[in-house]
Design a protein around this motif. Structure first.
Motif, PDB file in Angstrom:
ATOM      1  N   UNK A  62       0.587  -1.339  -0.069  1.00  0.00           N
ATOM      2  CA  UNK A  62       0.048   0.045  -0.071  1.00  0.00           C
ATOM      3  C   UNK A  62       0.891   1.191   0.081  1.00  0.00           C
ATOM      4  N   UNK A  63       0.585   2.252  -0.685  1.00  0.00           N
ATOM      5  CA  UNK A  63       1.259   3.561  -1.039  1.00  0.00           C
ATOM      6  C   UNK A  63       0.189   4.812  -0.380  1.00  0.00           C
ATOM      7  N   UNK A  64       0.713   5.728   0.488  1.00  0.00           N
ATOM      8  CA  UNK A  64       0.197   6.659   0.668  1.00  0.00           C
ATOM      9  C   UNK A  64       1.133   8.018   0.878  1.00  0.00           C
ATOM     10  N   UNK A  65       0.702   8.880  -0.151  1.00  0.00           N
ATOM     11  CA  UNK A  65       1.506   9.897  -0.684  1.00  0.00           C
ATOM     12  C   UNK A  65       0.932  11.216  -0.570  1.00  0.00           C
ATOM     13  N   UNK A  66       1.460  12.398  -0.355  1.00  0.00           N
ATOM     14  CA  UNK A  66       1.011  13.767  -0.400  1.00  0.00           C
ATOM     15  C   UNK A  66       0.810  14.062  -1.956  1.00  0.00           C
ATOM     16  N   UNK A  80       4.061  14.708  -4.655  1.00  0.00           N
ATOM     17  CA  UNK A  80       5.107  15.401  -4.082  1.00  0.00           C
ATOM     18  C   UNK A  80       5.925  14.845  -3.213  1.00  0.00           C
ATOM     19  N   UNK A  81       5.499  13.572  -2.898  1.00  0.00           N
ATOM     20  CA  UNK A  81       6.290  12.597  -1.832  1.00  0.00           C
ATOM     21  C   UNK A  81       6.087  11.242  -2.483  1.00  0.00           C
ATOM     22  N   UNK A  82       7.189  10.454  -2.183  1.00  0.00           N
ATOM     23  CA  UNK A  82       7.212   8.917  -2.865  1.00  0.00           C
ATOM     24  C   UNK A  82       8.065   8.080  -1.992  1.00  0.00           C
ATOM     25  N   UNK A  83       7.895   8.245  -0.869  1.00  0.00           N
ATOM     26  CA  UNK A  83       8.740   7.473   0.437  1.00  0.00           C
ATOM     27  C   UNK A  83       7.642   6.154   0.550  1.00  0.00           C
ATOM     28  N   UNK A  84       8.463   5.102   1.343  1.00  0.00           N
ATOM     29  CA  UNK A  84       7.628   4.004   1.576  1.00  0.00           C
ATOM     30  C   UNK A  84       6.888   4.125   2.682  1.00  0.00           C
ATOM     31  N   UNK A  85       7.155   5.093   3.561  1.00  0.00           N
ATOM     32  CA  UNK A  85       6.058   5.494   4.676  1.00  0.00           C
ATOM     33  C   UNK A  85       5.098   6.426   4.284  1.00  0.00           C
ATOM     34  N   UNK A  86       3.931   6.265   4.917  1.00  0.00           N
ATOM     35  CA  UNK A  86       2.984   7.099   4.616  1.00  0.00           C
ATOM     36  C   UNK A  86       3.094   8.605   5.254  1.00  0.00           C
ATOM     37  N   UNK A  87       2.649   9.501   4.709  1.00  0.00           N
ATOM     38  CA  UNK A  87       2.755  10.847   5.468  1.00  0.00           C
ATOM     39  C   UNK A  87       1.242  11.269   5.977  1.00  0.00           C
ATOM     40  N   UNK A  99       5.610  22.899   3.542  1.00  0.00           N
ATOM     41  CA  UNK A  99       4.534  22.105   4.053  1.00  0.00           C
ATOM     42  C   UNK A  99       5.359  21.169   5.197  1.00  0.00           C
ATOM     43  N   UNK A 100       4.683  21.231   6.087  1.00  0.00           N
ATOM     44  CA  UNK A 100       5.253  20.195   7.392  1.00  0.00           C
ATOM     45  C   UNK A 100       4.218  19.122   7.417  1.00  0.00           C
ATOM     46  N   UNK A 101       4.615  17.855   7.549  1.00  0.00           N
ATOM     47  CA  UNK A 101       3.831  16.690   7.881  1.00  0.00           C
ATOM     48  C   UNK A 101       4.656  15.588   8.735  1.00  0.00           C
ATOM     49  N   UNK A 102       3.952  14.601   9.197  1.00  0.00           N
ATOM     50  CA  UNK A 102       4.548  13.559   9.824  1.00  0.00           C
ATOM     51  C   UNK A 102       4.709  12.269   9.124  1.00  0.00           C
ATOM     52  N   UNK A 103       5.621  11.706   9.221  1.00  0.00           N
ATOM     53  CA  UNK A 103       5.957  10.488   8.617  1.00  0.00           C
ATOM     54  C   UNK A 103       7.252   9.751   9.460  1.00  0.00           C
ATOM     55  N   UNK A 104       7.153   8.620   9.438  1.00  0.00           N
ATOM     56  CA  UNK A 104       8.219   7.551   9.889  1.00  0.00           C
ATOM     57  C   UNK A 104       9.152   7.005   8.628  1.00  0.00           C
ATOM     58  N   UNK A 105      10.370   7.811   8.400  1.00  0.00           N
ATOM     59  CA  UNK A 105      10.985   7.214   7.331  1.00  0.00           C
ATOM     60  C   UNK A 105      12.118   6.328   7.778  1.00  0.00           C
ATOM     61  N   UNK A 106      13.089   6.023   6.698  1.00  0.00           N
ATOM     62  CA  UNK A 106      14.171   5.166   7.030  1.00  0.00           C
ATOM     63  C   UNK A 106      15.039   5.927   8.179  1.00  0.00           C
ATOM     64  N   UNK A 107      15.345   5.058   9.056  1.00  0.00           N
ATOM     65  CA  UNK A 107      16.167   5.540  10.153  1.00  0.00           C
ATOM     66  C   UNK A 107      15.367   6.013  11.384  1.00  0.00           C
ATOM     67  N   UNK A 111       7.541   8.200  14.187  1.00  0.00           N
ATOM     68  CA  UNK A 111       7.287   9.193  13.350  1.00  0.00           C
ATOM     69  C   UNK A 111       7.869  10.572  13.576  1.00  0.00           C
ATOM     70  N   UNK A 112       8.148  11.315  12.636  1.00  0.00           N
ATOM     71  CA  UNK A 112       8.894  12.723  12.994  1.00  0.00           C
ATOM     72  C   UNK A 112       8.324  13.679  12.095  1.00  0.00           C
ATOM     73  N   UNK A 113       8.398  14.806  12.160  1.00  0.00           N
ATOM     74  CA  UNK A 113       8.009  15.928  11.559  1.00  0.00           C
ATOM     75  C   UNK A 113       9.057  16.187  10.516  1.00  0.00           C
ATOM     76  N   UNK A 114       8.665  16.403   9.086  1.00  0.00           N
ATOM     77  CA  UNK A 114       9.479  16.561   8.141  1.00  0.00           C
ATOM     78  C   UNK A 114       8.808  18.121   7.464  1.00  0.00           C
ATOM     79  N   UNK A 115       9.924  18.772   6.805  1.00  0.00           N
ATOM     80  CA  UNK A 115       9.364  20.054   6.080  1.00  0.00           C
ATOM     81  C   UNK A 115       9.846  19.835   4.739  1.00  0.00           C
TER      82      UNK A 115
END
Length: 707
Positions: A62-66, A80-87, A99-107, A111-115
């Motif tokens: 499953x894919x969840x992107x912005x 505008x996003x294409x990571x494995x983790x959902x935003x 844009x700020x959003x929450x995601x749990x990316x590699x490492x 979940x953290x805030x990304x800008x």
């Protein structure tokens, strides 16, 4: 004339061919349809951002992107996003450049805030690194800081503390849970010690400040946020001057076993200090009072709005919109909707002069408009089909209003709403082409007057490949709640057209207790939890059979989930008109449901008091008391992790059915909760329902079984 006639015949034959090419909806069509979430418009109104889920039966796929789209509709949305983790939780900076959003990316361990800098491009940069995770970001008015929420253990005073406490909990040799108060569970999870906290951090620095740590508020035994399906939230927003945060919190959730609880509005300085209660009596924190949620400031910073749910001794009360002058906090008349309808979502116009509101109304969710300074709201424009949800408005310039639009035959899409022209236009079309290939008839609305004098609203769905000369069995489907409403929408869990298939007419009745028909109608179920609504459902079936000649009145089944399952079990106890029943997450014993559900007090209020008092209703409308009458074949399904209607009710029902030798089938999903949410489980559930209906009602290819 000949050419015109030929052209008309050509268009007609093309339309008929198109209709004949459409096919019945399959589970794959339903489950794999892209799912568009509520949009957020940029401050200047030029852009809108939203998440799109591209589902799969395998969760790992499953894919969840912005996605981003211009609000003038000039170009299609772009990913505008294409990571494995959902935003999740996208929020705009005041200048509309980031844009700020929450995601749990590699490492990331949480979940953290990304800008994401839209002006410069490139990858989103991680803004936080807190061990407990970060969600729901909000930029400060000057765009230099970020506000977010994280869950901490009460004794944690720093992130180092949080790590230490987490390690201590992990190192325990036992797995015991210990409680000293109520509630202890929520939907499908046991409540733990962690509590929501607010953090403010300078963008580009690792200086996150816990605004609530060490305060008297969080040491209150009843401290909590607004309860949601997945946890609790503080609904925090920046004050217009950027010096404080307004949020919601409860101080009496620990009273939930014997009183209604609520959340108040609070204010905390960003530089630290004890939060100040803005609503309610500060000297009476345990008292029941109105609940406030989802605060929001007008663009001019002069008005604070919040959803308001009063407590009147009734189980149901319509939501109003509270209004306060800012910063004086002088209360203004609350905005109420016509006929006591309930506010669903709201958005404030860019000039701060109007508030747009969506509210349920007889199978739809319609747009209303209120003028600042006035207590009433009026319908912006009527609609004969579908509904609007999740509206969002620009903050400056001309007002740009966006939201989601959907109907029973149209999956949700982002739209720009034009109240002046009384219409909308689509900004996304993720599911349009797929839905156009499916044979899904629009819902048909009809009303009748019930035996108790109330007007009852209904929707009817015809099967795919409908033949007016054929006689179709009737499947009566009952909604949950009870304080919800059958709506003209594209439903995932009990999709009208997938249930209808090519063989059944589906009837959807909004019985007394349903929302969307005024506060009094929804309150009418109090003191009559099952009997009255069930009688209205039976009468609705009679009216439909008399009204529509293509319904075969000799072949009827009924079913539902949650409160709809409760009603199915009451029908089991009180009528033999149905050839079969389907009961998902349905209570069979009011008394055991009271003591094992994650909520209790509202149930006893609805009955008139606790069941150990001399209150006849606990017996008179308790399905298990009539087990001697059980004889209708029934499909019983449950999620083993359901804490709202725990599986003990399903097992109790099953034993009674077996004791009475009623033909029945029990299906338990060990990894599901109140709802069937996993793809393969959902496919299996729909197949079970289809097979059960086919057995007792028959299909175009097979006759029904004899009960």
């Amino acid at each position: 004339m000949t050419r015109l006639l030929f052209a008309c015949l050509l268009l007609l034959s093309s339309a008929l061919a198109t209709a004949q090419d459409r096919r019945p909806i399959s589970h794959e069509d339903l489950w794999l349809m892209p799912r568009v979430a509520a949009p957020v418009v940029s401050p200047d109104g030029k852009w809108v951002v939203f998440t799109v889920t591209e589902p799969a039966y395998d969760p790992a796929e499953q894919v969840v992107d912005l996605w981003l789209a211009p609000t003038d509709g000039s170009t299609p949305p772009r990913r505008i996003t294409a990571s494995k983790a959902p935003e999740s939780g996208p929020a705009w900076s005041p200048d509309g450049q980031r844009l700020a959003f929450s995601a749990q990316r590699d490492g990331d361990s949480a979940p953290q805030i990304y800008i994401l800098d839209l002006a410069r491009g490139g990858e989103a940069l991680r803004a936080t690194s807190i061990s407990t995770g970060a969600r729901l970001p909000q930029f400060s008015p000057d765009g230099r800081r970020i506000l977010f929420t994280s869950n901490l253990y009460p004794e944690a005073a720093s992130d180092a503390d949080s790590k230490r406490v987490a390690e201590e909990r992990k190192a325990r040799k036992h797995s015991a849970r210990t409680y000293t108060g109520f509630p202890i569970r929520n939907w499908d999870r046991w409540l733990d010690e962690r509590q929501p906290r607010l953090f403010v951090q300078t963008i580009g620095r690792d200086d996150a400040r816990d605004l609530l740590g060490g305060t008297t508020l969080i040491r209150s035994p009843g401290y909590a946020g607004r309860m949601t399906n997945s946890g609790e939230e503080l609904d925090a927003v920046w004050a217009p001057d950027g010096r404080s945060i307004v949020f919601v919190a409860s101080t009496n959730r620990h009273n939930a076993a014997f009183a209604f609880t609520h959340t108040d509005l609070w204010q905390v300085p960003v530089d630290g200090g004890e939060p100040r209660r803005l609503t309610g009596a500060a000297d009476a924190p345990e008292a029941e009072g109105p609940g406030y949620t989802q605060p929001r400031f007008s663009p001019d910073g002069r008005t604070l709005y919040a959803l308001l749910s009063p407590h009147t001794g009734k189980v149901y009360n319509a939501t109003r919109l509270a209004v306060f002058a800012w910063p004086s906090l002088r209360a203004q008349p609350a905005i109420e909707l016509p006929e006591g309808r309930s506010v669903s979502t709201y958005a404030i116009s860019a000039d701060s002069r109007s508030v747009y509101i969506t509210a349920e109304d007889a199978g739809h969710e319609k747009l209303y408009r209120a003028t600042a300074g006035r207590a009433g709201a009026e319908l912006a424009f009527d609609m004969a089909r579908g509904l609007y949800t999740g509206i969002s408005s620009s903050q400056r310039g001309a007002t740009v209003l966006v939201g989601l639009y959907e109907s029973a035959t149209e999956p949700p899409e982002v739209v720009r709403i034009d109240p002046a022209r009384r219409t909308h236009h689509r900004l996304s079309s993720f599911g349009v082409e797929r839905a156009a290939a499916l044979d899904m008839a629009p819902v048909e609305h009809f009303w009748f007057t019930g035996e108790r004098g109330a007007r009852i609203h209904n929707m009817l769905v015809r099967p795919a490949g409908f033949d007016p000369n054929r006689r179709y069995p009737l499947f009566v489907v009952m909604h949950g709640g009870p304080h919800t409403m059958w709506r003209d929408q594209f439903v995932l869990r009990w999709n009208y057209h997938l249930l209808a298939g090519s063989d059944y007419v589906v009837l959807l009745t909004n019985y007394t207790g349903s929302t969307g028909f005024g506060e009094a109608f929804a309150q009418g179920i109090q003191g009559d939890p099952l009997k009255g609504p069930a009688e209205e459902i039976n009468q609705a079936a009679d009216v439909a059979i008399a009204r529509y000649a293509f319904i075969d009145g000799d072949r009827q089944c009924a079913g539902g989930a949650s409160y709809g399952g409760h009603l199915a079990n009451w029908l089991q106890a009180t009528t033999d008109r149905y050839r079969c029943l389907v009961s998902h997450a349905g209570l069979v014993n009011l008394k055991s449901q009271w003591g094992t559900s994650d909520i209790a007090y509202s149930r006893e209020v609805g009955q008139g008091g606790p069941h150990w008092e001399d209150i006849p209703l606990w017996q008179e409308q308790n399905p298990i008391r009539y087990a001697a009458n059980f004889r209708t074949p029934v499909l019983v399904t449950f999620g083993e992790n359901d804490f709202r209607v725990p599986i003990n009710n399903g097992l109790e029902y099953w034993v009674a059915l077996q004791r009475q030798r009623v033909e029945s089938r029990l299906v338990v999903y060990p990894d599901e909760n109140h709802w069937i949410l996993k793809g393969e489980n959902s496919r299996h559930f729909y197949r079970e329902v289809s097979d059960w209906l086919g057995r007792w009602l028959g299909t175009a290819d097979a006759p029904p079984a004899s009960p």
